[in-house]
Design a protein around this motif. Structure first.
Motif, PDB file in Angstrom:
ATOM      1  N   ASP A 195     -45.385  -8.929  14.408  1.00  0.00           N
ATOM      2  CA  ASP A 195     -45.737 -10.108  13.626  1.00  0.00           C
ATOM      3  C   ASP A 195     -45.880  -9.719  12.158  1.00  0.00           C
ATOM      4  O   ASP A 195     -45.547  -8.607  11.748  1.00  0.00           O
ATOM      5  N   LYS A 196     -46.369 -10.646  11.356  1.00  0.00           N
ATOM      6  CA  LYS A 196     -46.391 -10.427   9.909  1.00  0.00           C
ATOM      7  C   LYS A 196     -47.342  -9.302   9.513  1.00  0.00           C
ATOM      8  O   LYS A 196     -47.149  -8.662   8.480  1.00  0.00           O
ATOM      9  N   ARG A 197     -48.369  -9.071  10.322  1.00  0.00           N
ATOM     10  CA  ARG A 197     -49.269  -7.966  10.017  1.00  0.00           C
ATOM     11  C   ARG A 197     -48.522  -6.642  10.069  1.00  0.00           C
ATOM     12  O   ARG A 197     -48.676  -5.791   9.193  1.00  0.00           O
ATOM     13  N   GLU A 198     -47.705  -6.445  11.100  1.00  0.00           N
ATOM     14  CA  GLU A 198     -46.949  -5.210  11.231  1.00  0.00           C
ATOM     15  C   GLU A 198     -45.845  -5.125  10.180  1.00  0.00           C
ATOM     16  O   GLU A 198     -45.524  -4.038   9.692  1.00  0.00           O
ATOM     17  N   GLN A 199     -45.258  -6.265   9.836  1.00  0.00           N
ATOM     18  CA  GLN A 199     -44.258  -6.267   8.765  1.00  0.00           C
ATOM     19  C   GLN A 199     -44.894  -5.828   7.446  1.00  0.00           C
ATOM     20  O   GLN A 199     -44.295  -5.087   6.667  1.00  0.00           O
ATOM     21  N   TRP A 200     -46.115  -6.291   7.220  1.00  0.00           N
ATOM     22  CA  TRP A 200     -46.839  -5.867   6.019  1.00  0.00           C
ATOM     23  C   TRP A 200     -47.112  -4.364   6.057  1.00  0.00           C
ATOM     24  O   TRP A 200     -46.949  -3.670   5.037  1.00  0.00           O
ATOM     25  N   ALA A 201     -47.525  -3.837   7.207  1.00  0.00           N
ATOM     26  CA  ALA A 201     -47.794  -2.405   7.320  1.00  0.00           C
ATOM     27  C   ALA A 201     -46.540  -1.589   7.037  1.00  0.00           C
ATOM     28  O   ALA A 201     -46.592  -0.570   6.338  1.00  0.00           O
ATOM     29  N   ALA A 202     -45.408  -2.047   7.565  1.00  0.00           N
ATOM     30  CA  ALA A 202     -44.151  -1.335   7.324  1.00  0.00           C
ATOM     31  C   ALA A 202     -43.771  -1.384   5.843  1.00  0.00           C
ATOM     32  O   ALA A 202     -43.337  -0.380   5.266  1.00  0.00           O
ATOM     33  N   SER A 203     -43.958  -2.543   5.214  1.00  0.00           N
ATOM     34  CA  SER A 203     -43.615  -2.680   3.797  1.00  0.00           C
ATOM     35  C   SER A 203     -44.529  -1.847   2.910  1.00  0.00           C
ATOM     36  O   SER A 203     -44.191  -1.550   1.771  1.00  0.00           O
ATOM     37  N   SER A 204     -45.703  -1.473   3.448  1.00  0.00           N
ATOM     38  CA  SER A 204     -46.641  -0.641   2.698  1.00  0.00           C
ATOM     39  C   SER A 204     -46.347   0.850   2.853  1.00  0.00           C
ATOM     40  O   SER A 204     -47.104   1.690   2.365  1.00  0.00           O
ATOM     41  N   GLY A 205     -45.251   1.193   3.542  1.00  0.00           N
ATOM     42  CA  GLY A 205     -44.847   2.585   3.683  1.00  0.00           C
ATOM     43  C   GLY A 205     -45.596   3.355   4.747  1.00  0.00           C
ATOM     44  O   GLY A 205     -45.534   4.596   4.778  1.00  0.00           O
ATOM     45  N   LEU A 206     -46.278   2.654   5.649  1.00  0.00           N
ATOM     46  CA  LEU A 206     -47.128   3.345   6.619  1.00  0.00           C
ATOM     47  C   LEU A 206     -46.365   3.929   7.798  1.00  0.00           C
ATOM     48  O   LEU A 206     -46.957   4.558   8.673  1.00  0.00           O
ATOM     49  N   THR A 207     -45.045   3.717   7.837  1.00  0.00           N
ATOM     50  CA  THR A 207     -44.249   4.371   8.876  1.00  0.00           C
ATOM     51  C   THR A 207     -43.775   5.750   8.429  1.00  0.00           C
ATOM     52  O   THR A 207     -43.123   6.460   9.195  1.00  0.00           O
ATOM     53  N   GLU A 208     -44.103   6.128   7.195  1.00  0.00           N
ATOM     54  CA  GLU A 208     -43.630   7.393   6.635  1.00  0.00           C
ATOM     55  C   GLU A 208     -44.796   8.378   6.465  1.00  0.00           C
ATOM     56  O   GLU A 208     -45.925   7.983   6.198  1.00  0.00           O
ATOM     57  N   ASN A 209     -44.486   9.663   6.631  1.00  0.00           N
ATOM     58  CA  ASN A 209     -45.429  10.754   6.335  1.00  0.00           C
ATOM     59  C   ASN A 209     -46.658  10.751   7.238  1.00  0.00           C
ATOM     60  O   ASN A 209     -47.749  11.139   6.805  1.00  0.00           O
ATOM     61  N   GLY A 210     -46.491  10.350   8.475  1.00  0.00           N
ATOM     62  CA  GLY A 210     -47.586  10.470   9.427  1.00  0.00           C
ATOM     63  C   GLY A 210     -47.572  11.851  10.073  1.00  0.00           C
ATOM     64  O   GLY A 210     -46.509  12.400  10.372  1.00  0.00           O
ATOM     65  N   ILE A 211     -48.746  12.420  10.275  1.00  0.00           N
ATOM     66  CA  ILE A 211     -48.864  13.711  10.964  1.00  0.00           C
ATOM     67  C   ILE A 211     -49.424  13.430  12.349  1.00  0.00           C
ATOM     68  O   ILE A 211     -50.579  13.022  12.498  1.00  0.00           O
ATOM     69  N   TYR A 212     -48.605  13.644  13.363  1.00  0.00           N
ATOM     70  CA  TYR A 212     -48.961  13.291  14.738  1.00  0.00           C
ATOM     71  C   TYR A 212     -49.188  14.543  15.575  1.00  0.00           C
ATOM     72  O   TYR A 212     -48.629  15.607  15.298  1.00  0.00           O
ATOM     73  N   ASN A 213     -49.991  14.380  16.598  1.00  0.00           N
ATOM     74  CA  ASN A 213     -50.228  15.468  17.540  1.00  0.00           C
ATOM     75  C   ASN A 213     -49.009  15.610  18.439  1.00  0.00           C
ATOM     76  O   ASN A 213     -48.669  14.690  19.178  1.00  0.00           O
ATOM     77  N   ARG A 214     -48.374  16.754  18.395  1.00  0.00           N
ATOM     78  CA  ARG A 214     -47.145  16.953  19.177  1.00  0.00           C
ATOM     79  C   ARG A 214     -47.429  17.301  20.635  1.00  0.00           C
ATOM     80  O   ARG A 214     -46.496  17.403  21.427  1.00  0.00           O
ATOM     81  N   LEU A 215     -48.679  17.506  20.978  1.00  0.00           N
ATOM     82  CA  LEU A 215     -49.055  17.718  22.385  1.00  0.00           C
ATOM     83  C   LEU A 215     -49.825  16.490  22.843  1.00  0.00           C
ATOM     84  O   LEU A 215     -50.988  16.303  22.483  1.00  0.00           O
ATOM     85  N   GLU A 216     -49.175  15.635  23.630  1.00  0.00           N
ATOM     86  CA  GLU A 216     -49.787  14.369  24.018  1.00  0.00           C
ATOM     87  C   GLU A 216     -50.449  14.423  25.396  1.00  0.00           C
ATOM     88  O   GLU A 216     -50.992  13.421  25.852  1.00  0.00           O
ATOM     89  N   VAL A 217     -50.395  15.560  26.056  1.00  0.00           N
ATOM     90  CA  VAL A 217     -50.993  15.700  27.380  1.00  0.00           C
ATOM     91  C   VAL A 217     -51.951  16.887  27.359  1.00  0.00           C
ATOM     92  O   VAL A 217     -52.011  17.643  26.386  1.00  0.00           O
ATOM     93  N   ALA A 218     -52.678  17.046  28.457  1.00  0.00           N
ATOM     94  CA  ALA A 218     -53.620  18.161  28.553  1.00  0.00           C
ATOM     95  C   ALA A 218     -53.029  19.281  29.397  1.00  0.00           C
ATOM     96  O   ALA A 218     -52.123  19.077  30.195  1.00  0.00           O
ATOM     97  N   THR A 219     -53.544  20.462  29.202  1.00  0.00           N
ATOM     98  CA  THR A 219     -53.239  21.604  30.063  1.00  0.00           C
ATOM     99  C   THR A 219     -54.570  22.125  30.597  1.00  0.00           C
ATOM    100  O   THR A 219     -55.626  21.816  30.042  1.00  0.00           O
ATOM    101  N   PRO A 220     -54.551  22.919  31.667  1.00  0.00           N
ATOM    102  CA  PRO A 220     -55.825  23.446  32.193  1.00  0.00           C
ATOM    103  C   PRO A 220     -56.649  24.187  31.148  1.00  0.00           C
ATOM    104  O   PRO A 220     -57.869  24.027  31.081  1.00  0.00           O
ATOM    105  N   ALA A 221     -55.997  24.981  30.312  1.00  0.00           N
ATOM    106  CA  ALA A 221     -56.748  25.737  29.299  1.00  0.00           C
ATOM    107  C   ALA A 221     -57.340  24.792  28.251  1.00  0.00           C
ATOM    108  O   ALA A 221     -58.455  25.021  27.761  1.00  0.00           O
ATOM    109  N   LEU A 222     -56.620  23.744  27.916  1.00  0.00           N
ATOM    110  CA  LEU A 222     -57.134  22.794  26.929  1.00  0.00           C
ATOM    111  C   LEU A 222     -58.395  22.121  27.457  1.00  0.00           C
ATOM    112  O   LEU A 222     -59.364  21.918  26.714  1.00  0.00           O
TER     113      LEU A 222
END
Length: 546
Positions: free
Chosen positions: A458-485
């Motif tokens: 919707d327009k809220r997400e369109q506004w977020a995209a126009s604000s550049g918020l889809t760029e330069n995000g730092i995400y956790n590349r491990l999305e699951v757990a392991t026994p040691a974690l």
């Protein structure tokens, strides 16, 4: 609020359903829906007891009343007794673990942190879900996930068996915003910073040049969440609820251990010594209540933050919404901006990009698309047919193929809580007083399902995209757990925070970072890295196969 089918088609489909369904089927007419609700509340005693009593956990900002009307609607529709566990979201794990310690296991088991799936499976409190049963009784959820990215279904498997249904939040493609006090910048004659050096200039001015004009030395540049933007200028994010993993040379690394963090800490130690960082950064920017509020920013103590999500920071008129008459009107300020303006009507905010560091890196924290898992409690699977009934309800309230019925599951009854627009725009609007009530969906017991992909933008997400918020995000590349974690992460996170805080505050020199890294690895961090990379290797092989 848009849907793929037109309003007329939805209403026509509903009319056909009414001709063939029993009285428990979904209805779109507002009076009929309210009448059904009234009948349930007026006649709680039925000739026969409900087929199942089902305990249910969900996202809650406020408690769900026992007589919530949408809970009653679902109970009638499926001939069950739903018992919603009122577990405050901010203390969810703590409160859930107290219940589990007393031997109480919810039948519909929300796992708020994806890394906890393995923990609860190892505790024996989750039921195995047959993929065939899941597809038979929750076909719409499965299809929505499969259409988006079928690999997510495998994320819920442990040793080849399925225990968790992945809840995927598409809006997490938008990173956390970087927010400044625009009125402070203008007063001091400064531009929104683009580089780390420019940020340093602005932060010193915010702390030393009386940006609020009260003649007192009572402001700072930034606090805990803003520090993540400084870490981001070196490619990592550190102050997070979980350990954040990044990719380097085709391997996973823990961002907080990367050597470039010494450069970031050098900046921070100097800033802290010079009084630029809020001394209360140790305890964070939120001082209670709704967890995404930055009270340090709202109260005019700091002039920059990166706390919360994009929808916690929109200003008046950033985009349009539908009012109670179904007409477009400018959006009102939300959450942090609204609270700030109540404190200071002349305040203003502006978004900036994550600042660029000396090596050309930049970023702010991103939240993973894998939002949480939905599981079935171990006890529920022991009662014949109960697991299947839970999946059937979950499918109905989460991914209903009838757009009108899905609106009802999320927002309540048509004609009472919402209504269609009159312009054939395939959209709807909330009705008063609900359009002005926070958390009213908890009050009426709607939105009890899981988040699934495929929701329209919707327009809220369109506004977020126009604000550049889809760029330069730092995400956790491990999305699951392991026994040691599971075994080590709590202590490792405490070690990380203690070390970073001690260096920033000057209790330890920057050189202590190297000692911290070795101690971290010896305390289980090395095993965590080994298992994380074992998972990552399998993940990449699966990705290539797709």
């Amino acid at each position: 609020m848009k849907f793929n089918l037109s309003r007329k088609l939805s209403l026509y489909s509903a009319m056909l359903l009414l001709l063939v369904c029993t009285s428990g089927c979904a209805v779109l007419n507002g009076d009929r829906a309210k009448g059904q609700q009234k009948d349930h509340l007026a006649n709680p005693e039925k000739d026969t007891a409900p087929a199942y009593t089902i305990s249910w956990t969900m996202h809650q900002n406020i408690p769900v009343p026992e007589d919530a009307e949408m809970i009653a609607y679902i109970e009638d529709r499926f001939d069950v007794d739903l018992e919603v566990w009122n577990l405050e979201n901010k203390r969810y794990e703590e409160l859930l673990d107290l219940e589990l310690a007393q031997g109480k296991i919810p039948d519909l088991f929300r796992i708020r942190q994806p890394h906890d799936l393995l923990k609860y499976q190892m505790q024996g409190v989750l039921a195995e879900i047959s993929p065939e049963i899941l597809e038979q009784y929750a076909p719409n959820i499965v299809q929505r996930i499969r259409d988006y990215d079928s690999r997510y279904l495998a994320y819920g498997k442990i040793n080849g068996s399925l225990y968790g249904i992945p809840a995927i939040n598409q809006t997490n493609i938008y990173r956390t915003p970087v927010v400044y006090r625009e009125d402070w910048l203008k007063k001091l004659g400064l531009d929104v910073p683009k580089t780390l050096d420019e940020l340093e200039t602005v932060m010193y001015a915010f702390a030393q040049d009386d940006p609020d004009g009260n003649g007192k030395s009572d402001t700072y540049g930034l606090s805990r969440e803003g520090l993540n933007v400084v870490f981001g200028a070196f490619g990592q994010t550190v102050f997070t609820e979980q350990l954040y993993f990044n990719e380097k040379n085709n391997q996973l690394v823990i961002g907080a251990l990367e050597p470039e963090m010494k450069k970031a800490l050098t900046y921070m130690q100097k800033w802290y010594r010079d009084g630029i960082i809020d001394p209360e950064f140790i305890t964070g920017e939120n001082k209670g209540g709704y967890k995404h509020l930055s009270h340090a920013f709202i109260n005019g103590k700091i002039g920059m933050t990166s706390m919360g999500n994009y929808y916690h920071w929109n200003q008046a008129g950033d985009y349009s919404v539908l009012n109670e008459n179904g007409q477009e009107s400018p959006v009102e300020p939300s959450f942090n901006v609204n609270e700030l303006l109540h404190k200071n009507a002349t305040a203003a905010v502006v978004f900036g990009s994550p600042v660029i560091g000396p090596d050309g890196r930049s970023g702010s924290k991103g939240n993973n698309l894998l939002m949480n898992f939905i599981a079935i409690g171990a006890e529920a699977a022991k009662e014949p047919g109960k697991l299947e009934k839970i999946l059937q309800i979950l499918d109905y309230v989460s991914a209903n193929p009838d757009p009108a019925e899905q609106i009802k599951m999320e927002y309540g009854f048509p004609g009472k809580h919402w209504d269609w627009n009159t312009d054939a725009s395939e959209s709807f609007h909330l009705l008063p007083p609900y359009n002005r009530m926070e958390n009213y969906t908890n009050m009426i017991g709607s939105s009890i399902g899981m988040t699934v992909p495929g929701a329209p933008s919707d327009k809220r997400e369109q506004w977020a995209a126009s604000s550049g918020l889809t760029e330069n995000g730092i995400y956790n590349r491990l999305e699951v757990a392991t026994p040691a974690l599971i075994q080590y992460s709590s202590e490792l996170i405490r070690m990380r925070d203690r070390a970073y805080i001690s260096i920033i505050t000057g209790d330890q020199p920057v050189g202590y970072f190297d000692t911290f890294v070795e101690e971290f690895k010896d305390a289980g961090g090395q095993q965590v890295l080994l298992e994380a990379n074992h998972w990552y290797k399998e993940y990449k092989e699966t990705s290539r196969a797709h």
